[in-house]
Scaffold this motif. Structure first.
Motif, PDB file in Angstrom:
ATOM      1  N   VAL A   1       0.844  -1.195   0.000  1.00 57.75           N
ATOM      2  CA  VAL A   1       0.000   0.000   0.000  1.00 57.75           C
ATOM      3  C   VAL A   1       0.878   1.242   0.000  1.00 57.75           C
ATOM      4  O   VAL A   1       2.056   1.200   0.368  1.00 57.75           O
ATOM      5  N   HIS A   2       0.273   2.352  -0.404  1.00 54.96           N
ATOM      6  CA  HIS A   2       0.948   3.647  -0.409  1.00 54.96           C
ATOM      7  C   HIS A   2      -0.023   4.697   0.120  1.00 54.96           C
ATOM      8  O   HIS A   2      -1.211   4.670  -0.186  1.00 54.96           O
ATOM      9  N   GLY A   3       0.492   5.602   0.916  1.00 54.02           N
ATOM     10  CA  GLY A   3      -0.347   6.652   1.461  1.00 54.02           C
ATOM     11  C   GLY A   3      -0.818   6.336   2.875  1.00 54.02           C
ATOM     12  O   GLY A   3      -0.950   5.174   3.264  1.00 54.02           O
ATOM     13  N   ASP A   4      -1.075   7.391   3.632  1.00 54.35           N
ATOM     14  CA  ASP A   4      -1.462   7.236   5.030  1.00 54.35           C
ATOM     15  C   ASP A   4      -2.813   6.540   5.179  1.00 54.35           C
ATOM     16  O   ASP A   4      -3.001   5.696   6.061  1.00 54.35           O
ATOM     17  N   THR A   5      -3.773   6.878   4.329  1.00 52.84           N
ATOM     18  CA  THR A   5      -5.103   6.272   4.430  1.00 52.84           C
ATOM     19  C   THR A   5      -5.038   4.773   4.177  1.00 52.84           C
ATOM     20  O   THR A   5      -5.645   3.979   4.904  1.00 52.84           O
ATOM     21  N   ALA A   6      -4.281   4.379   3.160  1.00 48.74           N
ATOM     22  CA  ALA A   6      -4.155   2.955   2.844  1.00 48.74           C
ATOM     23  C   ALA A   6      -3.422   2.207   3.946  1.00 48.74           C
ATOM     24  O   ALA A   6      -3.769   1.069   4.276  1.00 48.74           O
ATOM     25  N   ARG A   7      -2.428   2.854   4.546  1.00 49.41           N
ATOM     26  CA  ARG A   7      -1.700   2.202   5.652  1.00 49.41           C
ATOM     27  C   ARG A   7      -2.597   2.015   6.865  1.00 49.41           C
ATOM     28  O   ARG A   7      -2.522   0.992   7.546  1.00 49.41           O
ATOM     29  N   ARG A   8      -3.441   2.996   7.148  1.00 47.01           N
ATOM     30  CA  ARG A   8      -4.365   2.840   8.275  1.00 47.01           C
ATOM     31  C   ARG A   8      -5.363   1.719   8.008  1.00 47.01           C
ATOM     32  O   ARG A   8      -5.699   0.946   8.914  1.00 47.01           O
TER      33      ARG A   8
END
Length: 258
Positions: free
Chosen positions: A62-69
């Motif tokens: 995943v990439h990005g803060d939203t995807a990591r959360r």
């Protein structure tokens, strides 16, 4: 109103011995009944599909803060479920089974046979927290059953009064809320079971007068043999260690006793 209150109280007392059964039915142990065995299989397949979906979300790049959360949430939810091959048909059953199959197994202990014995070794603070969490689970299960019973009862009472059918919808929604609360309490209880084994597994050996293992490899072997002994699956010879301050064959006493 007084009659209803008295009857409800008496009914609660009569049903108290069946509390474990009430929880187990909502857990999804339905294979013993012919009418529900097929439903259990279908719902178990749904649970396996959800498990596999969560695993894909947890393992993908995943990439990005939203995807990591979102990935972190998927990993957390996956950790709260048992392995794929032992999934039960319901979320409540899987929340409890996650603790029943992993709390002691991390150290070589079989949870189902060792938990009743380890429970008596835990601290008073932990015992109080476990009782409170279990009471919350039982209360949520009882509320769920009560609202589920209200749905057909209300439908039968209001079958010719369509203007009052909204009562049945409210009862169904409240049953769903109570069931969700039971799942949350079950997940908390499973987490507390893990903590109890982390802190008190050696107290179980001490209470049974067995030697404490010197390292992690010996610990796993000791607990594995102890699990076989508790389950009665074979003849297991575990050496005793009564310690210098305990009776040893009735010939020694502690210095304090002297």
């Amino acid at each position: 109103m007084a009659a209803i209150t008295i009857c409800a109280s008496l009914l609660a007392l009569l049903l108290q011995p069946f509390q474990v059964r009430a929880v187990r039915v909502l857990e999804g142990y339905w294979d013993r009944w012919l009418l529900t065995a097929g439903l259990a299989g279908a719902l178990a397949r749904v649970q396996r599909w959800r498990w596999q979906t969560l695993r894909k979300r947890a393992e993908r790049t995943v990439h990005g803060d939203t995807a990591r959360r979102a990935q972190a949430d998927a990993r957390r939810r996956l950790a709260a479920r048992p392995p794929l091959e032992v999934l039960l048909p319901t979320a409540l059953g899987n929340a409890l089974r996650a603790g029943e199959l992993s709390a002691g197994e991390r150290y070589g202990l079989t949870t189902l046979t060792s938990w009743p014995r380890l429970y008596f070794q835990i601290s008073d603070r932990m015992a109080e927290i476990l009782r409170s969490t279990r009471d919350a689970l039982d209360s949520a299960v009882n509320l769920c059953w009560a609202f589920l019973v209200l749905v057909p009862t209300g439908g039968a009472a209001l079958y010719d009064e369509s203007a009052g059918w909204w009562w049945c919808s409210i009862a169904s929604a409240l049953a769903g809320v109570a069931y969700k609360g039971a799942i949350t309490a079950a997940q908390t209880y499973s987490g507390l079971m893990h903590i109890a084994y982390d802190l008190h597994r050696f107290d179980l050996l001490t209470a049974l007068h067995h030697r404490l293992p010197p390292d992690s490899d010996t610990e796993e072997e000791t607990f594995y043999r102890l699990s076989e002994l508790l389950a009665g699956t074979g003849s297991v010879d575990l050496p005793y260690d009564h310690g210098p301050s305990r009776w040893a064959g009735g010939s020694e006493t502690s210095d304090e006793a002297r």
